[in-house]
Structures are given as structure tokens and as C-alpha cells.
Design a protein around this motif. Sequence first.
Motif, PDB file in Angstrom:
ATOM      1  N   LEU B  62     -25.799   0.710   0.446  1.00  0.00           N
ATOM      2  CA  LEU B  62     -25.209  -0.241   1.390  1.00  0.00           C
ATOM      3  C   LEU B  62     -23.789  -0.548   0.950  1.00  0.00           C
ATOM      4  O   LEU B  62     -23.512  -0.716  -0.236  1.00  0.00           O
ATOM      5  N   LEU B  63     -22.895  -0.607   1.949  1.00  0.00           N
ATOM      6  CA  LEU B  63     -21.525  -1.008   1.641  1.00  0.00           C
ATOM      7  C   LEU B  63     -21.054  -1.911   2.773  1.00  0.00           C
ATOM      8  O   LEU B  63     -20.898  -1.463   3.909  1.00  0.00           O
ATOM      9  N   ASN B  64     -20.825  -3.162   2.450  1.00  0.00           N
ATOM     10  CA  ASN B  64     -20.340  -4.143   3.422  1.00  0.00           C
ATOM     11  C   ASN B  64     -21.036  -4.037   4.780  1.00  0.00           C
ATOM     12  O   ASN B  64     -20.393  -3.879   5.809  1.00  0.00           O
ATOM     13  N   GLY B  65     -22.347  -4.077   4.751  1.00  0.00           N
ATOM     14  CA  GLY B  65     -23.098  -4.103   6.000  1.00  0.00           C
ATOM     15  C   GLY B  65     -23.343  -2.746   6.622  1.00  0.00           C
ATOM     16  O   GLY B  65     -24.045  -2.642   7.613  1.00  0.00           O
ATOM     17  N   GLU B  66     -22.750  -1.679   6.056  1.00  0.00           N
ATOM     18  CA  GLU B  66     -22.988  -0.347   6.610  1.00  0.00           C
ATOM     19  C   GLU B  66     -24.027   0.359   5.740  1.00  0.00           C
ATOM     20  O   GLU B  66     -24.003   0.225   4.517  1.00  0.00           O
ATOM     21  N   LYS B  67     -24.919   1.118   6.408  1.00  0.00           N
ATOM     22  CA  LYS B  67     -25.921   1.874   5.652  1.00  0.00           C
ATOM     23  C   LYS B  67     -25.473   3.327   5.581  1.00  0.00           C
ATOM     24  O   LYS B  67     -25.352   3.989   6.612  1.00  0.00           O
ATOM     25  N   TYR B  68     -25.233   3.805   4.378  1.00  0.00           N
ATOM     26  CA  TYR B  68     -24.735   5.164   4.204  1.00  0.00           C
ATOM     27  C   TYR B  68     -25.681   6.005   3.353  1.00  0.00           C
ATOM     28  O   TYR B  68     -26.458   5.470   2.555  1.00  0.00           O
ATOM     29  N   ALA B  69     -25.569   7.333   3.492  1.00  0.00           N
ATOM     30  CA  ALA B  69     -26.302   8.253   2.628  1.00  0.00           C
ATOM     31  C   ALA B  69     -25.368   9.396   2.234  1.00  0.00           C
ATOM     32  O   ALA B  69     -24.524   9.824   3.020  1.00  0.00           O
ATOM     33  N   VAL B  70     -25.508   9.856   0.981  1.00  0.00           N
ATOM     34  CA  VAL B  70     -24.651  10.921   0.450  1.00  0.00           C
ATOM     35  C   VAL B  70     -25.524  12.055  -0.072  1.00  0.00           C
ATOM     36  O   VAL B  70     -26.525  11.806  -0.741  1.00  0.00           O
ATOM     37  N   ASP B  71     -25.135  13.267   0.227  1.00  0.00           N
ATOM     38  CA  ASP B  71     -25.805  14.455  -0.308  1.00  0.00           C
ATOM     39  C   ASP B  71     -25.697  14.423  -1.836  1.00  0.00           C
ATOM     40  O   ASP B  71     -24.605  14.344  -2.381  1.00  0.00           O
ATOM     41  N   SER B  72     -26.835  14.499  -2.511  1.00  0.00           N
ATOM     42  CA  SER B  72     -26.814  14.335  -3.971  1.00  0.00           C
ATOM     43  C   SER B  72     -26.062  15.454  -4.670  1.00  0.00           C
ATOM     44  O   SER B  72     -25.667  15.310  -5.822  1.00  0.00           O
ATOM     45  N   ALA B  73     -25.851  16.575  -3.981  1.00  0.00           N
ATOM     46  CA  ALA B  73     -25.137  17.682  -4.619  1.00  0.00           C
ATOM     47  C   ALA B  73     -23.716  17.277  -5.006  1.00  0.00           C
ATOM     48  O   ALA B  73     -23.113  17.865  -5.899  1.00  0.00           O
ATOM     49  N   PHE B  74     -23.167  16.270  -4.339  1.00  0.00           N
ATOM     50  CA  PHE B  74     -21.797  15.862  -4.631  1.00  0.00           C
ATOM     51  C   PHE B  74     -21.727  14.703  -5.612  1.00  0.00           C
ATOM     52  O   PHE B  74     -20.663  14.212  -5.917  1.00  0.00           O
ATOM     53  N   ILE B  75     -22.906  14.247  -6.059  1.00  0.00           N
ATOM     54  CA  ILE B  75     -22.909  13.062  -6.920  1.00  0.00           C
ATOM     55  C   ILE B  75     -22.909  13.451  -8.385  1.00  0.00           C
ATOM     56  O   ILE B  75     -23.740  14.240  -8.822  1.00  0.00           O
ATOM     57  N   ARG B  76     -21.920  12.961  -9.123  1.00  0.00           N
ATOM     58  CA  ARG B  76     -21.881  13.222 -10.549  1.00  0.00           C
ATOM     59  C   ARG B  76     -22.792  12.238 -11.264  1.00  0.00           C
ATOM     60  O   ARG B  76     -23.579  12.599 -12.105  1.00  0.00           O
ATOM     61  N   GLU B  77     -22.679  10.981 -10.922  1.00  0.00           N
ATOM     62  CA  GLU B  77     -23.555   9.981 -11.504  1.00  0.00           C
ATOM     63  C   GLU B  77     -23.449   8.682 -10.715  1.00  0.00           C
ATOM     64  O   GLU B  77     -22.522   8.483  -9.929  1.00  0.00           O
ATOM     65  N   VAL B  78     -24.436   7.840 -10.952  1.00  0.00           N
ATOM     66  CA  VAL B  78     -24.414   6.516 -10.343  1.00  0.00           C
ATOM     67  C   VAL B  78     -24.373   5.544 -11.498  1.00  0.00           C
ATOM     68  O   VAL B  78     -25.124   5.678 -12.455  1.00  0.00           O
ATOM     69  N   THR B 127     -21.641   1.845  -8.383  1.00  0.00           N
ATOM     70  CA  THR B 127     -20.689   2.832  -7.901  1.00  0.00           C
ATOM     71  C   THR B 127     -21.308   4.213  -7.989  1.00  0.00           C
ATOM     72  O   THR B 127     -22.069   4.504  -8.904  1.00  0.00           O
ATOM     73  N   ILE B 128     -20.990   5.016  -6.979  1.00  0.00           N
ATOM     74  CA  ILE B 128     -21.460   6.397  -6.954  1.00  0.00           C
ATOM     75  C   ILE B 128     -20.244   7.270  -7.198  1.00  0.00           C
ATOM     76  O   ILE B 128     -19.266   7.193  -6.454  1.00  0.00           O
ATOM     77  N   ILE B 129     -20.302   8.066  -8.257  1.00  0.00           N
ATOM     78  CA  ILE B 129     -19.159   8.935  -8.540  1.00  0.00           C
ATOM     79  C   ILE B 129     -19.399  10.268  -7.840  1.00  0.00           C
ATOM     80  O   ILE B 129     -20.361  10.965  -8.131  1.00  0.00           O
ATOM     81  N   VAL B 130     -18.541  10.595  -6.883  1.00  0.00           N
ATOM     82  CA  VAL B 130     -18.694  11.839  -6.132  1.00  0.00           C
ATOM     83  C   VAL B 130     -17.607  12.811  -6.575  1.00  0.00           C
ATOM     84  O   VAL B 130     -16.513  12.398  -6.956  1.00  0.00           O
ATOM     85  N   HIS B 131     -17.941  14.110  -6.540  1.00  0.00           N
ATOM     86  CA  HIS B 131     -16.947  15.076  -7.019  1.00  0.00           C
ATOM     87  C   HIS B 131     -17.157  16.472  -6.438  1.00  0.00           C
ATOM     88  O   HIS B 131     -18.234  16.835  -5.991  1.00  0.00           O
ATOM     89  N   THR B 132     -16.065  17.239  -6.452  1.00  0.00           N
ATOM     90  CA  THR B 132     -16.093  18.693  -6.322  1.00  0.00           C
ATOM     91  C   THR B 132     -15.200  19.160  -7.460  1.00  0.00           C
ATOM     92  O   THR B 132     -14.717  18.331  -8.221  1.00  0.00           O
ATOM     93  N   SER B 133     -14.962  20.463  -7.533  1.00  0.00           N
ATOM     94  CA  SER B 133     -14.120  20.898  -8.646  1.00  0.00           C
ATOM     95  C   SER B 133     -12.689  20.393  -8.494  1.00  0.00           C
ATOM     96  O   SER B 133     -11.972  20.249  -9.461  1.00  0.00           O
ATOM     97  N   GLU B 134     -12.275  20.104  -7.245  1.00  0.00           N
ATOM     98  CA  GLU B 134     -10.882  19.687  -7.043  1.00  0.00           C
ATOM     99  C   GLU B 134     -10.691  18.180  -6.957  1.00  0.00           C
ATOM    100  O   GLU B 134      -9.587  17.697  -7.061  1.00  0.00           O
ATOM    101  N   MET B 135     -11.766  17.462  -6.691  1.00  0.00           N
ATOM    102  CA  MET B 135     -11.589  16.041  -6.388  1.00  0.00           C
ATOM    103  C   MET B 135     -12.689  15.235  -7.050  1.00  0.00           C
ATOM    104  O   MET B 135     -13.779  15.739  -7.284  1.00  0.00           O
TER     105      MET B 135
END
Lengths: 761, 198
Positions: B62-78, B127-135
Motif C-alpha cells: 500500500l502506498l498512500n491509499g493506492e494498492k500496488y503489486a510488483v513482479d518479484s523478479a525486479f525486487i532486490r530486497e524489502v 521500502t521495496i528496492i527494485v532493480h535491473t542491471s541499469e537501474m
Amino acid sequence: MPMQENKKETDLLKRLRSLFKIEAEERLKAMSAGLLELEKTTSIEKQTAFVEAVFREAHSLKGAARAVNMTDIETICQSLESVLAILKRKEINPSPELFDKLHNAVDTINKLLYTAAGGQVPITKLIQQLADLETGKQTSGTTTEEPIPQLQISFPADPPGHDTGIGTAGQDAPDIGERPAVSETVRISTEKLDSLLRQAEEMLSIKLALDRYVTDLQDLQDMLGRWDKECAKNHQAIRTGKDNLQFAKLLEFLDWNHNCVKLMESKVNTLIKLTENDRRSIGGNVDNFQKNIRKALMLPFSSLLATFPKMIRDLSRVQNKEVELILQGSEKEIDKRILEDMKDPFIHLLRNCVDHGIETPAEREKNKKPRCGKVTVTISQITGHKVEILVSDDGTGINLDKVKESAVKKGILSEKDYNKLSKQEALELIFQSEVSTSPIITDISGRGLGLAIVREKVEKLGGIISVETGPQTGSSFRIIIPVTLATFRGILVRAAEQLFVIPSTNVERVTRIRQEEIKTAEDKELVSLKGCAVSFVRLADVLELARQDNKDKSSGYILVLLLGTAEKRIAFAVDEIVCEQEVLVKSLGKQLPRVRNVSGATVLGSGRVVPILNIPDLLKSTLKINTSAGTVSAAETLSANKKLVLVVEDSITSRMLLKNILEASGYSVKTAVDGIEALTALKTEDFDLVVSDVEMPRMNGFELTSRMRADKKYARLPVVLVTGLDSREDRERGIDAGADAYIVKSSFDHGNLLEVIDKLI
Amino acid sequence: MKKIVWNEIYNRLENARTAAERGLTPSHEEKKMILRARAKILAQAPKNKESTETHLKIVKFLLNGEKYAVDSAFIREVCSLKEITPLPCTPPFVLGIINVRGQILSVVDINKFFGIPGKGANVLNKTIIVHTSEMEFAIPAETITGVGYIARDEIPPLPPTLTNIRAEYLRGMTGEQFIVLDMARILSDKRIVVSEEA
């Protein structure tokens, strides 16, 4: 179960491939270095040695490629080997064309290496070319008794059953004789070293934390001391009048109290001693550890410079120039991270030398210079912590009039100042972004960004750059940079309730002034420090922070830091100066590659993250605030309406590709199939930029550009020519036609195009 | 008073005893049968069960009233979000920087990046740390509500009411109305990168 085994196998192959990549990179480097040497040398003896060396590298690479199933690479190596074998037997003569093809082969392998498993790099043409080289020898040269295939027998290929595991390692075998049997070095991936280094640097925060503990404990000690004293005093007072039973109890408690405090005091004392000892030993260890780890990551300049001879060779061949690159002192060592950051500056400077500095052979002969131009890179250690990098060429030198003209055109220099500028001041202009002496943007240069980037990178590393030039004697760029990314001392200040670090080297003076001392002149605030009037600003204002209006400073003084260099000094007011301490710069992460006024961040002993300010930026920002007060937030207003681009291209594939790329980058795109259609389109809508192919039916890109330039309505509309023609003549035709940029398709990467478009509109 | 039939009681006790013994130690045949039946249940391929090949593992927050979901493949750590240091001269969607074991990461408020005014200022604990090799950057969250699976090829599309500016960054919406972010798209977006000279 079989699934799992499969997975294991693919995992293994994956690991092997990553190893292979490392190995291949080294071998390819050695091969292209060998080929370059081979092309340069005239001594037969040396030639044989270099052919032999390259041959061996190709052979080893072939074996390694087979081990990891990279058949394309294997095939190319095979063909390379065959060509080299004939070269070894001197049955063909080394010619520039031959070398082109050999270099091309090395490049192709490099490409294959970086193409994802599914990707395709066409190699059949290359293989054919290499095969032609062989047969060419057979038709023209004397027929030999020994056919090529036999040669491979003398280098027996590994049996097909030979398994992957030792395959790559085993390929080192032919190199014996060159290398000592037992290596004195161990190969560690830089990634591992990087993380070690980060950990080592992290230990600094332990050291800083210990400093804090010691101070905290000392405070506690003081408090206990005061308590003890107070207790003793009261104790005495009570003892004098003892007549009551209750007093006896109170006395008992006080005695206990006294003992307790004494005990605590002695405990705290020992703790302080221990912590202090620890701090000293850990501090020493951390410093040593950091120093050693940093040393471990020092690399010789040659590891970077080795790639440049090839770049210079390719560049000069494209431009029909003859250039020799001389590297001196490349064995000097420098922190790997600094070296990585210096890669772009080096490329920019060297390209500039070839593109702008060195003349064509004909021109050089006219000016009585040797045909072949010389570009020299000299590295020399000037102190224990600093090296000097000198990049010079013996070309035409920098045309100061052109520099000044360009600066005037871009509005950096006023017409009035044009003649007042001294030679050195004019020369400084070349480091300004957008100033370029080149009349057109090409893939290589002319954007006027190169030297600005060079200066920015050098300054970010804590270095300085200067330039000297003379007509016909060439130009030389002198860079002085530190060898290690050492920690530096910074002043911790507070402005608008936030903490910032200011590098101590940029601080000329810290002082305090009275409110009355601030004078106003032409809307600018000034203060007089030691007899010099300097502009005065509030740090919070420059950083665009909401100003805290708490002018209840009891002292009535304002704290001021005098920042800058000799010529440009500005007094910055802050709310508080906390302390001066050692800080370690960390980057802000990938999402924030460059933030205005902030160069990085550091972590305090308390674990708190504090931004480090970028002083050159601050000085620039201050000038902006002073000249246009109130437009600070103007940068935030992003253009909501998309820019409209016209893509003119006859090939449907290219047209769609360009359309997609541009749309993905936020442009609106209309298309036209040739010049005539483009002219019609231009009449119907207002475009911001035209991207056009050169070769098209009915009306080509040059013609379209000239037609546009002839029409008053489109005379200023930016035109980018994208083409397969890469020759000086064509580029000049582009300039004549009035194009703003000329991008060659062969080196057509989208970043380049987007960057150019972004710059033009 | 009723007469107590002792024999009857003895019989019943005896029966109970044998029954109890048999219950505790089933015969060899019975054991086999039971085990086989259990093995059969266990051996069954899970029906509709989520596997990584067909399903996307998502982390919901949840972020400020919005419900979001992220593909775990992009998550480095929470990790938990402690102190954010605000950074001057950055766009509003950059909340600041944090220290994650010695590495500095920027914190990007995706609501602000999308241009949606968040509902209320809630405490951002995670916080969810999201990443690719470039970002790489950190996304703040009030809470992480859990991990779920969603079929890769049939992510339900967004309801038409949500097709506003941010639609290009979204992949769809789960049954529980969590908006699935197109992390690949967001991470590679040039507009999210701050690169500005003075």
C-alpha cells in the motif's frame, strides 16, 4: 530427475560461458594489440613473433569456444588461424586490407561475445572474406606442397569428447614459456573486490561511531562526577545534625548511594579507557585496511589505454588521416574507479585530437610536417597522491576566433566582450558546453559537449584541467587528478533545518558577520571580508529550500563560509556550523546520476545520511539566482506538449524503427517516404525537427535540406541527416546543404540520435 | 436398584481393549493401504497451483491509499524504512536518499511520479528496492500486504476508469484490486532519471 540434471548442465554451461567471456576478452585484447604491432613493425623477425603470438591466441580461443559450444566464434577462429598460418609462412603480404579484415574478425568475435544467446550476428560474409584471403594466396602465390588442413594437424584439436570442465583452463597450455609456471597473482573478479572495498570503507563509520561513544561516555562521566560531589556535600550537611532515628536511615541510604555512584564512576572510567583504546586500535586498523584494499584496486593506466590504439587507428582510417598514438608512463597505477571515470574524458580528448587537431596528410605536407600526425598521452606522477595526464597532438591547434564566434552564437559571450578576451580566457571557453568549432554535428564530435563533460568529470574527481595551444604546433590538455578516491575533510553545516557537508578544500574562510554589514548594490547583496567585497547569499536560497525565518539569533551574528576559487568567491550564510570531520563520498545511486548542487552523500557516525554539496555547481547556481531572481522553479515546468518530428525515410523498416524509437522517447512523429512528400508534409503542420535519410528516390536528403534552407519558413528548422554514407565529402555536402547534424547509420545507435535530437530541440 | 451384570462389563472392556490396540498398531496390510493412499494424494500434480513458469510472483503493498503489486523478479530486497534524508534540487517524486548497509539509494514515490496526489500522508514504514542491471532505487510503502501469484498471460486488464496518465506504466489489476506495476517499463523510463547540471 532428468529435468534437474539438465538444469545442472545448463547452469554449468552458464558459469563456463561467463568464464569464457573473461578469457575471450583478454585474448581478443591481446590479438588486437598484436595485430596493431604487427602492422606497425617492419622488422621481419618481430613480424614473425607477432604473427606467432596472434596465431596462438586465436588457437587457444578456438579451443575455449568449442568447450562452451560457441560455434560461431570457433568457426571464425578457425578461419583466422588459417589466414595467420599462411601469413606465418609469408605466402601473402601483409596489406592494410588484410589487417582490416583481421581486425574485423576480432571485432566480430567481440560482438558475438556480447550478443545474447538468442541474438544473431551474421558471420558468413566474414568467413567468406577470410576464405578469400586464403584462396587469394593460392591463386596468386606459389602453390605449396603443404595444404592448409595439414597445418591444423600440427595443432591437434581437442577430441570432441573432451569435456567442458577443464576445457577452458587447459587452453592456457600453449602459453607456457611466456608466463612463469607459478603465477604471483590471483585472478579475482573486480565485483568481489568492489564489495570488499565497500565493506572496508564502511568500517569508517565504525570508527566514527566509536568517536561518538567516547564523547557520550565522557559526558556520562562528567554527570556522575557532579552527582558524586553533590551527594558528598549533602551527606556532610546531614551528618552534622544527627538526633533522630529517621536520619539514621537516611544516612544509611546516602552511604549506599555514595558507594553506588563511586562504583558506577569507576566502571565508566574503565569503559572509557577501553573504548578509547579500541578506538585507537580500530582507527589505525581501519585506516590501514582501507589503504591496502584501495591499493589492491589500483590498476595501471595501461589497462585502459590499451584499447585506444585500435580506436585511433579506426578513427583515422575513417577520416583518411594518418595518426600515431604514443603512450608514455602507462605503467603508473591509479584507483580503478578513477580510471573508469576517466575513460570517457580520454575518449573525448583523443577523438578531439584526431577529429579537430590532426590534419589530413596532404595538408600536413603542405605545412612541412611529417605526413603522419602524432597524438601523445603521457602519464607522470607529480606527488604521492597526484598524477598528471598530458594529452597532446601536433595538429593545427585550436582556432580561437572560431571558439569565440561559437560562444557568441550560443549567447555565452557578448559581442562587446568579443575583443576584450585574453587568449587564455578565450581558450577557457572551449570547456563551456555548446561551444564547438565544428560547423556540423557528427557521430564523433561537434556537439560541443565533449570538453564540458571532460571538465565536469575531472572536477568531480577533485582534479583540474588546463589547455595550451599554438597555431600549427597543436594543442595539449593537462589534467591533474588524485590517484586514490581518498576520504576528505568536510565541514558539516546546517541550513533550513537540514545538514550538508561542504568539502573543506573549497572553503576559504569561515567567519561571522553582523546583519548590518550586508550591503545592497544593484539588487545584489554584498559583504566586505578583509577589505574585499564579495556577493552574499543564503545557502538555503541557493539550494531552493524554504527559508526558516527565525532571526532570533541571540548573538545577532550570521555565520558565513567563503567558498570558491581565487577569481570567483561567494559568501554563503548558514544557520549552524556543526563540525569538521572526515567524510567518504558515496554516489547517490543509479536513479540520480547527476543532481544540481549535490555531488554525493556521506554517512555520519550516527548512521545519518548527509548530502555533500558540489561547490562549482553552487557558484554557478548563485549566479543564476542573482541574474534572474524568482525563476528558480522554472526548471520544474516540463513541456507538456510533445515535440513534433518529421521522419523522412524510404525504407519501411527503418521508417518504423525510427518512428518507434522517437515515440518511445516522448516525441510525436509523422512520416514521409521521400523529400517531395516531406516538403508537402512541412506545409501542413508545424514541425520541431526533421530526421531524414540521405539516399531516397525522387528527392534525396541533401536536396530536401537545401530546399528547406532556401525557404524562409523552414530556414531555422533543425535537420538531422541519418545516412549510410560515411565519407568526408558527404559530411561536407551535408554541411553545405545546411544540415544541423549528420549521423552515420553504421554506428547508428539510438542513444546517439536521441541525444542529438534532444540537443537540437 | 438395577442389578449390575459384571460379565457384560468385562466383555465390553475386552472389546474396547482389542479395538484400542488394533487402532494404535494397524496390521501390515492396513499400513500399506494407508500409506499408499497418502502417497497418492501427495503425488498428485497441484491443480491450478502457481508455478513460476506460468505464474508471476508478486509482492503487494500500500502506498498512500493506492494498492500496488510488483513482479518479484525486479525486487532486490524489502527492508524497513528508517530515516529518509531529503535531497535539495530534485523533482518532488524523489523523496530523498537512504543508507542500505553502506549503499546510498534514492527513494522514489511512484504516486508522485505518476502525478497522482496521494491520499493523506501516511507513515512509510517499508521500502521495496527494485532493480535491473541499469537501474536501482527504493519504492516506499506503508505496509507490505503479502506475496501472491498471478497468471502470467492473463493479467486482468485495468478497469477503464484507471486509464489515466499512468496507464502506460501499469500491467493490469489483480482480483483483489491490486494494480500490477510494469516495473520493466518504469525502471527503464528515462523520465525517472535525474541528471541535471547547474
